[in-house]
Design a protein around this motif. Structure first.
Motif, mmCIF file in Angstrom:
data_model
loop_
_atom_site.group_PDB
_atom_site.id
_atom_site.type_symbol
_atom_site.label_atom_id
_atom_site.label_comp_id
_atom_site.label_asym_id
_atom_site.label_seq_id
_atom_site.Cartn_x
_atom_site.Cartn_y
_atom_site.Cartn_z
ATOM 1 N N GLY A 1 0.805 -1.228 0.000
ATOM 2 C CA GLY A 1 0.000 0.000 0.000
ATOM 3 C C GLY A 1 0.827 1.262 0.000
ATOM 4 N N TRP B 1 3.336 2.084 -1.786
ATOM 5 C CA TRP B 1 3.621 2.618 -3.116
ATOM 6 C C TRP B 1 2.484 3.493 -3.619
ATOM 7 C CZ3 TRP B 1 8.096 3.404 -4.797
ATOM 8 C CH2 TRP B 1 9.159 2.531 -4.521
ATOM 9 N N GLY B 2 1.273 3.063 -3.303
ATOM 10 C CA GLY B 2 0.105 3.878 -3.681
ATOM 11 C C GLY B 2 0.180 5.238 -3.011
ATOM 12 N N VAL C 1 2.761 7.369 -4.769
ATOM 13 C CA VAL C 1 2.247 7.941 -6.021
ATOM 14 C C VAL C 1 1.336 9.123 -5.706
ATOM 15 C CG1 VAL C 1 0.745 7.511 -8.022
ATOM 16 C CG2 VAL C 1 2.483 5.829 -7.369
ATOM 17 N N LEU C 2 0.512 8.957 -4.682
ATOM 18 C CA LEU C 2 -0.371 10.048 -4.260
ATOM 19 C C LEU C 2 0.456 11.258 -3.834
ATOM 20 C CD1 LEU C 2 -3.305 10.973 -3.567
ATOM 21 C CD2 LEU C 2 -2.866 10.146 -1.240
ATOM 22 N N ASP D 1 -3.788 7.087 3.679
ATOM 23 C CA ASP D 1 -3.285 5.750 3.972
ATOM 24 C C ASP D 1 -3.232 5.554 5.492
ATOM 25 O OD1 ASP D 1 -1.651 3.395 2.590
ATOM 26 O OD2 ASP D 1 -0.666 3.934 4.495
#
Lengths: 286, 276
Positions: free
Chosen positions: B137, B139-140, B143-144, B229
Motif C-alpha cells: 500500500g 507505493w500507492g 504515487v499520491l 493511507d
C-alpha cells in the motif's frame, strides 16, 4: 499607393486623466515609409500599441490589414504585421537561432527561412551564439530580424535606431527602403529627426496626443512657411535672402541674375528639426 | 493548441537552460534523500514500512518547499516579460492572451513535475534498493504524494500568476509571492490553531475546522497525504484526524484542483483586460 494597410478614425486613448492619443485620423498605404515623430510622451508608442490591439481605444475605430482591431479581436491581422518594440530584452540564455525559431513557429512560418533573415540583418555569423554575448547593435538587429519573419505587409518599428551606430543605421534604412519598394508599409517612430529626412515618404508629427502635421517633407515645408535661406557669394560680398519654400526657385533665379562673379550658392530649406519646432510652437500658440 | 504547445516548450527550455529545473530537482532530491536516510535510521530495525515513514517526512517538506519553488518560477511570468518588453512583442504575434497564460502554465507544470518525480523518485528508489520492507500500500501512498505535490505546485503557480498579472512591477509581484507563501504556508495554520486554542471548542465545530482546511491548498495537500493511507496517518499522528475529517481523498483532491483552476482563471481574466 492607394491600398490602405491601416486606418485609424478619430481614435482617442485616455489614461486616467489625460489623453495619450486624442482624435487621431491616420491612413497608412502600401509601399509607404512613414515617420512618426514627436517627443517622449507625444503618443507615438500608444498609437502603435493601439494598432496592435495591446491597448484598447477609448473612442474611434481602427482597422489593420482589413481586420478591425479592438477587444480581443485583431489577432488575425498579426500574421501580416512585423513589430519591433521600443526596448526589448530577448532571453539572454538563448541563441539568436532559438529566438527566431520560437517566433517563426508562432507565426506558422518555416524555421528554415530564418537563416536568410539573420543573414539579411548581418547576424549570420553570430546566429548560434547566446544573446548574452551580443552588443546593443546586434540585439537591435535581432529585433529587426524577428520583425521580418513571414514577410509582413505592415512593419511597426518603435524607436528602431536608438543606440545604433551610423553604419548600422544605414543598413537599417536600406532594408526598410527595400521593403517599401516591395509594397510593405513601414511605420517607424523616432526622435532622431535629421536622419529621417531623406529616408521617409511621409512624416506624421505628434504632440501631446494630437496629430499636428502629416505629409511629405515638401508638403510640411509648404504648410509651415518656415523661411528658406539662400546665401549667394559674389566674391566682393555675401548676399542673404529669405523666402517661402514655394518662392525658392524664383528668388534664386533673381539672386543669380545679380551682377558680379558668382562664387558660391547655398540653399538651406528648413530641416525637419526646424519644421518640428515650428509645428510645436504653432500648437502651443493655439 | 499549437500556440500553447510552442509557449509551453519555450518555458520548459528556458527553465532547463537557466538551470531552474536542475536547481529545483537537486534541491528536492537532496532534501528527500536526507529525510529518507535519517528518517529510516531510527525505525529501520523495528521493521515498519520505511516508505510510509518517509512519506510523512516528505509531505511535511513538500508543504514548505513546493509552494516556494512554484511561486519563484511563476511570479515573474507576466510582470517580468512586461518589463523586458517581450510580452508586447509576443502579443503582436498571432497568439491569444489566454494561450499565453495556459502555455506558460503547462510549461511551468512540466518543470515542477520533473522536479517532483525525479527528486522524490530518487528517495523512493534508494529505499526500494536498501530494503524490501516496503508495504504494497505504501507505493500507492507514494504515487499520491508525488501527484498531489504536483497539484500543490500547480495551485501556487496559478497564485503566482495572479500576483504577476495584478501588478505592473515584477518586484512588487515578487513581494506579493513571498506574502502568499508566508500566508498560506505559515500564518494560516497558526491563525487557525490560535483561534482553536482561544475558542476552547465553543464555536469551532469539527466541520468548521474542516471547512477552514479547505481554504488553504497547503492544508488540502496535508489532508490528502496524511489521512489517505492508514499506515501514513498513524505515523503522522493524524490517525484521529483521519476519522474526524469526513472528506474523502477524492473530494480533497477535487478541492485542490479548484485551487488551481480558480486562481488561474482569475489571472487569465485579469490578463485579458490588461493594458500593456
Amino acid at each position: 499607393m492607394t491600398d490602405v494597410t491601416a486606418s485609424l478614425k478619430s481614435v482617442s486613448k485616455r489614461y486616467a486623466s489625460e489623453y495619450a492619443v486624442n482624435q487621431v485620423d491616420l491612413a497608412l498605404h502600401a509601399g509607404e515609409r512613414i515617420a512618426l515623430v514627436g517627443h517622449n510622451g507625444a503618443g507615438k508608442s500608444t498609437l502603435v500599441k493601439l494598432m496592435l490591439g495591446l491597448v484598447q481605444p477609448t473612442a474611434g475605430t481602427i482597422e489593420v490589414l482589413g481586420v478591425s482591431v479592438g477587444r480581443g479581436r485583431g489577432i488575425a491581422a498579426h500574421a501580416g504585421i512585423g513589430y519591433l518594440p521600443e526596448s526589448v530584452v530577448f532571453p539572454p540564455a538563448l541563441t539568436a537561432e532559438e529566438v527566431m525559431a520560437f517566433y517563426a513557429r508562432l507565426k506558422r512560418c518555416p524555421v528554415s527561412g530564418n537563416a536568410e533573415l539573420l543573414e539579411r540583418v548581418g547576424l549570420a555569423h553570430a546566429a548560434s551564439r547566446r544573446i548574452s554575448s551580443y552588443s546593443k547593435g546586434m540585439r537591435q538587429r535581432l529585433g529587426l530580424a524577428q520583425a521580418l519573419i513571414g514577410a509582413p505587409q505592415l512593419m511597426l518599428l518603435d524607436e528602431p535606431t536608438t543606440g545604433l551606430d551610423p553604419a548600422l543605421r544605414r543598413t537599417f534604412y536600406e532594408i526598410l527602403e527595400e521593403l517599401a519598394r516591395g509594397g510593405v508599409t513601414v511605420l517607424l517612430s523616432s526622435h532622431a529627426l535629421a536622419e529621417l529626412e531623406a529616408r521617409t515618404d511621409r512624416i506624421v508629427v505628434m504632440n501631446r496626443g494630437h496629430k499636428v502635421a502629416d505629409g511629405s517633407l515638401a508638403e510640411l515645408r509648404a504648410q509651415a512657411d518656415c523661411p528658406t535661406r539662400i546665401r549667394v557669394d559674389f566674391g566682393h560680398g555675401v548676399r542673404e535672402f529669405t523666402c517661402d519654400e514655394k518662392d525658392k526657385a524664383a528668388v534664386l533665379k533673381r539672386a543669380l541674375a545679380l551682377p558680379g562673379e558668382l562664387r558660391d550658392v547655398e540653399v538651406a530649406s528648413p530641416s525637419l528639426d526646424d519644421l518640428y519646432a515650428h509645428f510645436l510652437r504653432r500648437e502651443a500658440a493655439e | 493548441m499549437r500556440a500553447i504547445a510552442i509557449l509551453a516548450g519555450r518555458e520548459l527550455r528556458d527553465s532547463l537552460r537557466n538551470r531552474r529545473v536542475a536547481g529545483a530537482t537537486l534541491l528536492m532530491a537532496a532534501l528527500s534523500l536526507t529525510l529518507t536516510l535519517l528518517g529510516s535510521a531510527p525505525t529501520g530495525s523495528v521493521g515498519i514500512s520505511m516508505l510510509s515513514v518517509t512519506i510523512v517526512s516528505l509531505a511535511s517538506l513538500t508543504v514548505f518547499l513546493v509552494p516556494l519553488i512554484a511561486l519563484l518560477i511563476a511570479h515573474d511570468a507576466i510582470a517580468g516579460e512586461l518589463e523586458r518588453g517581450t510580452l508586447g512583442l509576443l502579443l503582436a504575434y498571432p497568439v491569444r492572451r489566454i494561450e499565453v497564460v495556459v502555455g506558460k502554465f503547462v510549461g511551468h507544470t512540466l518543470v515542477l513535475a520533473v522536479a517532483a518525480i525525479v527528486g522524490y523518485g530518487a528517495a523512493a528508489l534508494t529505499l526500494a534498493l536498501r530494503s524490501d520492507a516496503v508495504e504494497a500500500g505504501a507505493w500507492g501512498a507514494f504515487v499520491l504524494l508525488v501527484g498531489s505535490s504536483i497539484l500543490l505546485g500547480m495551485a501556487f503557480v496559478a497564485l503566482g500568476y495572479l500576483a504577476s498579472t495584478a501588478v505592473r512591477d515584477p518586484r512588487t509581484a515578487a513581494a506579493m509571492a513571498i506574502g502568499l507563501w508566508l500566508f498560506f504556508v505559515l500564518v494560516y495554520d497558526m491563525a487557525v490553531l490560535g483561534a482553536l486554542v482561544a475558542d476552547q471548542g465553543r464555536t469551532f465545530t469539527p466541520s468548521l475546522v474542516t471547512a477552514l482546511l479547505f481554504g488553504n491548498p497547503a492544508d488540502l495537500f496535508r489532508l490528502a497525504n496524511l489521512t489517505a493511507d492508514s499506515n501514513v496517518s498513524l505515523h503522522a499522528g493524524l490517525a484521529g484526524m483521519a476519522h474526524q475529517v469526513p472528506a474523502g481523498t477524492a473530494l480533497v483532491l477535487a478541492a485542490l484542483a479548484a485551487w488551481i483552476v480558480v486562481p488561474l482563471a482569475l489571472a487569465a481574466l485579469l490578463f485579458q483586460r490588461r493594458e500593456l
